[in-house]
Design a protein around this motif. Sequence first.
Motif, PDB file in Angstrom:
ATOM      1  N   LEU A 132       0.846  -1.194   0.000  1.00  0.00           N
ATOM      2  CA  LEU A 132       0.000   0.000   0.000  1.00  0.00           C
ATOM      3  C   LEU A 132       0.879   1.242   0.000  1.00  0.00           C
ATOM      4  O   LEU A 132       1.987   1.230   0.544  1.00  0.00           O
ATOM      5  N   VAL A 133       0.393   2.318  -0.600  1.00  0.00           N
ATOM      6  CA  VAL A 133       1.116   3.589  -0.606  1.00  0.00           C
ATOM      7  C   VAL A 133       0.340   4.591   0.243  1.00  0.00           C
ATOM      8  O   VAL A 133      -0.821   4.890  -0.038  1.00  0.00           O
ATOM      9  N   LEU A 134       0.992   5.084   1.296  1.00  0.00           N
ATOM     10  CA  LEU A 134       0.384   6.063   2.193  1.00  0.00           C
ATOM     11  C   LEU A 134       0.861   7.450   1.789  1.00  0.00           C
ATOM     12  O   LEU A 134       2.042   7.783   1.937  1.00  0.00           O
ATOM     13  N   ASN A 135      -0.031   8.262   1.266  1.00  0.00           N
ATOM     14  CA  ASN A 135       0.310   9.595   0.785  1.00  0.00           C
ATOM     15  C   ASN A 135       0.416  10.599   1.931  1.00  0.00           C
ATOM     16  O   ASN A 135      -0.022  10.342   3.054  1.00  0.00           O
ATOM     17  N   LYS A 136       0.991  11.757   1.628  1.00  0.00           N
ATOM     18  CA  LYS A 136       1.189  12.788   2.647  1.00  0.00           C
ATOM     19  C   LYS A 136      -0.121  13.254   3.269  1.00  0.00           C
ATOM     20  O   LYS A 136      -0.163  13.633   4.437  1.00  0.00           O
ATOM     21  N   ASP A 137      -1.197  13.240   2.475  1.00  0.00           N
ATOM     22  CA  ASP A 137      -2.485  13.702   2.976  1.00  0.00           C
ATOM     23  C   ASP A 137      -3.259  12.626   3.738  1.00  0.00           C
ATOM     24  O   ASP A 137      -4.398  12.833   4.142  1.00  0.00           O
ATOM     25  N   GLY A 138      -2.637  11.463   3.919  1.00  0.00           N
ATOM     26  CA  GLY A 138      -3.262  10.389   4.680  1.00  0.00           C
ATOM     27  C   GLY A 138      -4.075   9.412   3.847  1.00  0.00           C
ATOM     28  O   GLY A 138      -4.548   8.397   4.365  1.00  0.00           O
ATOM     29  N   THR A 139      -4.241   9.714   2.567  1.00  0.00           N
ATOM     30  CA  THR A 139      -4.964   8.787   1.688  1.00  0.00           C
ATOM     31  C   THR A 139      -4.070   7.597   1.332  1.00  0.00           C
ATOM     32  O   THR A 139      -2.843   7.700   1.363  1.00  0.00           O
ATOM     33  N   ILE A 140      -4.713   6.496   0.980  1.00  0.00           N
ATOM     34  CA  ILE A 140      -3.975   5.272   0.666  1.00  0.00           C
ATOM     35  C   ILE A 140      -4.273   4.840  -0.764  1.00  0.00           C
ATOM     36  O   ILE A 140      -5.430   4.803  -1.186  1.00  0.00           O
ATOM     37  N   ASP A 141      -3.210   4.537  -1.508  1.00  0.00           N
ATOM     38  CA  ASP A 141      -3.344   4.010  -2.867  1.00  0.00           C
ATOM     39  C   ASP A 141      -3.104   2.515  -2.836  1.00  0.00           C
ATOM     40  O   ASP A 141      -2.069   2.060  -2.333  1.00  0.00           O
ATOM     41  N   LYS A 142      -4.038   1.762  -3.395  1.00  0.00           N
ATOM     42  CA  LYS A 142      -3.869   0.313  -3.464  1.00  0.00           C
ATOM     43  C   LYS A 142      -3.145  -0.121  -4.732  1.00  0.00           C
ATOM     44  O   LYS A 142      -2.361  -1.063  -4.723  1.00  0.00           O
ATOM     45  N   ASP A 143      -3.429   0.551  -5.821  1.00  0.00           N
ATOM     46  CA  ASP A 143      -2.787   0.200  -7.088  1.00  0.00           C
ATOM     47  C   ASP A 143      -1.989   1.391  -7.585  1.00  0.00           C
ATOM     48  O   ASP A 143      -2.376   2.089  -8.517  1.00  0.00           O
ATOM     49  N   SER A 144      -0.882   1.629  -6.931  1.00  0.00           N
ATOM     50  CA  SER A 144      -0.052   2.776  -7.263  1.00  0.00           C
ATOM     51  C   SER A 144       0.711   2.554  -8.556  1.00  0.00           C
ATOM     52  O   SER A 144       1.110   1.435  -8.897  1.00  0.00           O
ATOM     53  N   HIS A 145       0.938   3.650  -9.282  1.00  0.00           N
ATOM     54  CA  HIS A 145       1.727   3.582 -10.511  1.00  0.00           C
ATOM     55  C   HIS A 145       3.205   3.356 -10.201  1.00  0.00           C
ATOM     56  O   HIS A 145       3.997   3.109 -11.116  1.00  0.00           O
ATOM     57  N   LEU A 146       3.582   3.428  -8.915  1.00  0.00           N
ATOM     58  CA  LEU A 146       4.985   3.276  -8.546  1.00  0.00           C
ATOM     59  C   LEU A 146       5.499   1.856  -8.749  1.00  0.00           C
ATOM     60  O   LEU A 146       6.699   1.646  -8.928  1.00  0.00           O
ATOM     61  N   PHE A 147       4.597   0.863  -8.704  1.00  0.00           N
ATOM     62  CA  PHE A 147       5.000  -0.533  -8.822  1.00  0.00           C
ATOM     63  C   PHE A 147       4.158  -1.230  -9.892  1.00  0.00           C
ATOM     64  O   PHE A 147       3.036  -0.817 -10.177  1.00  0.00           O
ATOM     65  N   MET A 216       0.797  -6.494   2.469  1.00  0.00           N
ATOM     66  CA  MET A 216       1.360  -6.798   3.779  1.00  0.00           C
ATOM     67  C   MET A 216       2.370  -5.755   4.258  1.00  0.00           C
ATOM     68  O   MET A 216       3.036  -5.948   5.283  1.00  0.00           O
ATOM     69  N   SER A 217       2.501  -4.645   3.529  1.00  0.00           N
ATOM     70  CA  SER A 217       3.400  -3.579   3.955  1.00  0.00           C
ATOM     71  C   SER A 217       2.899  -2.243   3.430  1.00  0.00           C
ATOM     72  O   SER A 217       2.034  -2.186   2.549  1.00  0.00           O
ATOM     73  N   VAL A 218       3.452  -1.174   3.994  1.00  0.00           N
ATOM     74  CA  VAL A 218       3.038   0.179   3.628  1.00  0.00           C
ATOM     75  C   VAL A 218       4.274   1.021   3.317  1.00  0.00           C
ATOM     76  O   VAL A 218       5.212   1.099   4.125  1.00  0.00           O
ATOM     77  N   TYR A 219       4.241   1.635   2.147  1.00  0.00           N
ATOM     78  CA  TYR A 219       5.281   2.577   1.742  1.00  0.00           C
ATOM     79  C   TYR A 219       4.769   3.983   1.972  1.00  0.00           C
ATOM     80  O   TYR A 219       3.719   4.359   1.482  1.00  0.00           O
ATOM     81  N   ARG A 220       5.516   4.752   2.739  1.00  0.00           N
ATOM     82  CA  ARG A 220       5.065   6.081   3.136  1.00  0.00           C
ATOM     83  C   ARG A 220       5.711   7.147   2.230  1.00  0.00           C
ATOM     84  O   ARG A 220       6.945   7.221   2.111  1.00  0.00           O
ATOM     85  N   VAL A 221       4.892   7.961   1.592  1.00  0.00           N
ATOM     86  CA  VAL A 221       5.380   9.066   0.757  1.00  0.00           C
ATOM     87  C   VAL A 221       5.429  10.331   1.609  1.00  0.00           C
ATOM     88  O   VAL A 221       4.412  10.752   2.169  1.00  0.00           O
ATOM     89  N   HIS A 222       6.619  10.935   1.728  1.00  0.00           N
ATOM     90  CA  HIS A 222       6.751  12.183   2.475  1.00  0.00           C
ATOM     91  C   HIS A 222       7.945  12.950   1.937  1.00  0.00           C
ATOM     92  O   HIS A 222       8.753  12.418   1.163  1.00  0.00           O
ATOM     93  N   ASP A 223       8.069  14.197   2.330  1.00  0.00           N
ATOM     94  CA  ASP A 223       9.091  15.066   1.746  1.00  0.00           C
ATOM     95  C   ASP A 223      10.510  14.600   2.035  1.00  0.00           C
ATOM     96  O   ASP A 223      11.434  14.901   1.285  1.00  0.00           O
TER      97      ASP A 223
END
Length: 306
Positions: A132-147, A216-223
């Motif tokens: 999962l991708v946890l964005n700075k605004d607290g929203t979560i992306d399940k199907d992120s373009h990152l992977f 099973m894991s969370v990637y956190r996006v932050h500055d």
Amino acid sequence: MTKTIASPKVSVLCPTFNHEQFIATAISSFLAQRTSFLFEIIIRDDASTDRTLDIVMSYRDQYPNQIRVISHAVNQFQLGKRPVVELLRSARGEYVAFCEGDDYWSDPNKLQIQIDIIEACPHSIASAHKTLVLNKDGTIDKDSHLFVSRNTAQLLDYADIATPDTPFHTTSFVCKKSALIPALEYRFFGKSFSGDLVMYSLAASQGKISFIPKYMSVYRVHDGGITKSSLHQNRVLCNINRLYMWSIINQWSPLPTKNKKHLYNSFLKRLASGARTLGAKRLILRSPSIISYTCILIFDWISHLN
């Protein structure tokens, strides 16, 4: 004197730097793992200037037999030294699992699931899963373009990893340590912007990577995250670096010609797109070394296509 675990099955490797807001969540997610085997946690602090090391040491004091800490007074990354090399050298487990200090694991059965799957498949040398991708605004992306998006269980091979896209996130990667030993002496490892791809490639060139379609894991996006660094934000330079990385890896473990050509063509399209976005004049004036570097890479890559 408290003894640490002498023979852990898994070594959890956690590099951290200025993660005081996040590191407690990461460590707690490691300690929450329910396993039938022993595992150690090795945390490497790279001269943090905030309270990261204090927090890490407080956990070490609570779990002295399970947590080991490596700390530096001078930032080693700025000296060109990548944390994963030191962490791998320190690992005593048969397997290694990865998670940076600003990310965390979200499933307490993660390690058990992954080790069971690797050991149940005779051709598997590693395992990965959805993140999962946890964005700075607290929203979560399940199907992120990152992977790369995968929704079924698969056995990934070298060709699946050798693409311009990131196949999965580092927090999901568990691998036999023996498969990554070449990374300790690998001459390009320290120069690669994407050290995780070097590890995935080394593993996939020696066996299969079992992919689990489960978050099973969370990637956190932050500055302060690595992908927000100036190197990763310069998409042209980052793609050139990845192309060079694959060129070097190909010499160590050759890809089939069809895959090499596809990889090369894909990167050229990305480089062209990045150059158009930046502007050719601006690119040449600001980064003449990038232009010459690209020309060298293209000729070098072509020479390895046959």
